[in-house]
Design a protein around this motif. Structure first.
Motif, PDB file in Angstrom:
ATOM      1  N   LEU A   1       0.831  -1.207   0.000  1.00  0.00           N
ATOM      2  CA  LEU A   1       0.000   0.000   0.000  1.00  0.00           C
ATOM      3  C   LEU A   1       0.865   1.256   0.000  1.00  0.00           C
ATOM      4  CD1 LEU A   1      -2.979  -0.821   2.408  1.00  0.00           C
ATOM      5  CD2 LEU A   1      -2.948  -0.776  -0.096  1.00  0.00           C
ATOM      6  N   ILE A   2       1.976   1.217   0.728  1.00  0.00           N
ATOM      7  CA  ILE A   2       2.899   2.357   0.739  1.00  0.00           C
ATOM      8  C   ILE A   2       3.470   2.567  -0.667  1.00  0.00           C
ATOM      9  CG2 ILE A   2       5.087   3.216   1.619  1.00  0.00           C
ATOM     10  CD1 ILE A   2       4.473   1.751   4.235  1.00  0.00           C
ATOM     11  N   ALA A   3       3.877   1.474  -1.302  1.00  0.00           N
ATOM     12  CA  ALA A   3       4.423   1.573  -2.655  1.00  0.00           C
ATOM     13  C   ALA A   3       3.372   2.098  -3.625  1.00  0.00           C
ATOM     14  CB  ALA A   3       4.927   0.212  -3.119  1.00  0.00           C
ATOM     15  N   PHE A   4       2.142   1.592  -3.500  1.00  0.00           N
ATOM     16  CA  PHE A   4       1.085   2.049  -4.399  1.00  0.00           C
ATOM     17  C   PHE A   4       0.776   3.521  -4.184  1.00  0.00           C
ATOM     18  CE2 PHE A   4      -3.364   2.934  -5.363  1.00  0.00           C
ATOM     19  CZ  PHE A   4      -3.407   2.561  -6.693  1.00  0.00           C
ATOM     20  N   THR A   5       0.817   3.969  -2.931  1.00  0.00           N
ATOM     21  CA  THR A   5       0.562   5.381  -2.653  1.00  0.00           C
ATOM     22  C   THR A   5       1.582   6.263  -3.372  1.00  0.00           C
ATOM     23  OG1 THR A   5      -0.378   4.843  -0.489  1.00  0.00           O
ATOM     24  CG2 THR A   5       0.330   7.120  -0.837  1.00  0.00           C
ATOM     25  N   GLY A   6       2.838   5.831  -3.378  1.00  0.00           N
ATOM     26  CA  GLY A   6       3.861   6.587  -4.096  1.00  0.00           C
ATOM     27  C   GLY A   6       3.613   6.601  -5.587  1.00  0.00           C
ATOM     28  N   VAL A   7       3.227   5.450  -6.141  1.00  0.00           N
ATOM     29  CA  VAL A   7       2.931   5.387  -7.575  1.00  0.00           C
ATOM     30  C   VAL A   7       1.731   6.265  -7.908  1.00  0.00           C
ATOM     31  CG1 VAL A   7       2.154   3.868  -9.435  1.00  0.00           C
ATOM     32  CG2 VAL A   7       3.908   3.089  -7.839  1.00  0.00           C
TER      33      VAL A   7
END
Length: 219
Positions: A5-11
């Motif tokens: 979820l953290i990675a997706f938030t950045g994307v």
């Protein structure tokens, strides 16, 4: 929040913040007033909500499977963005002809962009339509969201969470852009600066509209 979820938030933040028609139309409205800019920003977020909902529902797969429908939506979106750009440049030309600044020493008029005093529906509609008529968005989300659904996890709840993250990022980013432009409004609305900003935003929208129109025609 897990690592995915953290990675997706950045994307998602990178996708939302990428300069384009949404950013330009928000800036254009924010130069009229804070209210117009924020309303337009909320319209853009509403368009993203529509796209993510379509992606979650799988409707985006239909656009990918029916090229004619996809191209039609591309043409409609390009035509609308081009219309906004031409209208902006035409408003600049008319303002120069009259040599009468309409907004706090600037050249943008509330009537041309926001629909007149107290009318918050036009910038809201402009933001929504500019984003909603981008057929690439739901397909992008359809291809992106599954990559962040862990194997074995229920797809629907997870994709809904991912969709809400996209909308939340948009609800932070675009109003922030509008408020920043409004904060700089005293300088940006000076006659020379306002004409320059309006010329840049109008030209950017016109070019983006032409690109969107030409892309499906060359396909």
């Amino acid at each position: 929040m897990d690592a995915q979820l953290i990675a997706f938030t950045g994307v998602a933040a990178g996708m939302v913040a990428m300069p384009g028609a949404d950013f330009t139309v928000v800036v254009r409205n924010a130069l009229v007033s804070r209210r117009a800019g924020v309303a337009c920003a909320l319209g853009v977020a509403g368009g993203l909500l529509l796209h993510t909902a379509l992606a979650v529902a799988g409707v985006a797969a239909v656009l990918a499977a029916v090229p004619a429908l996809f191209r039609t939506l591309q043409l409609l979106g390009g035509a609308y963005v081009l219309y906004l750009g031409v209208r902006t440049l035409d408003g600049l030309r008319r303002q120069r002809d009259r040599e009468h600044p309409a907004v706090s020493g600037g050249t943008l008029s509330g009537e041309d962009v926001a629909g007149g005093p107290g009318d918050g529906s036009r910038p809201l509609r402009q933001g929504f339509v500019t984003n909603a008529l981008n057929p690439k968005a739901p397909i992008t989300f359809l291809s992106l969201l599954p990559q962040f659904v862990p194997a074995g996890s229920p797809a629907m709840p997870r994709t809904l969470v991912l969709a809400l993250i996209v909308v939340a990022v948009a609800l932070v980013w675009f109003p922030a852009v509008a408020l920043l432009v409004d904060r700089l409004g005293r300088w940006l609305r000076r006659p020379r600066a306002a004409r320059a900003v309006e010329a840049v935003t109008g030209s950017a929208l016109t070019v983006l509209g032409l690109v969107l129109l030409l892309e499906p025609l060359r396909a």
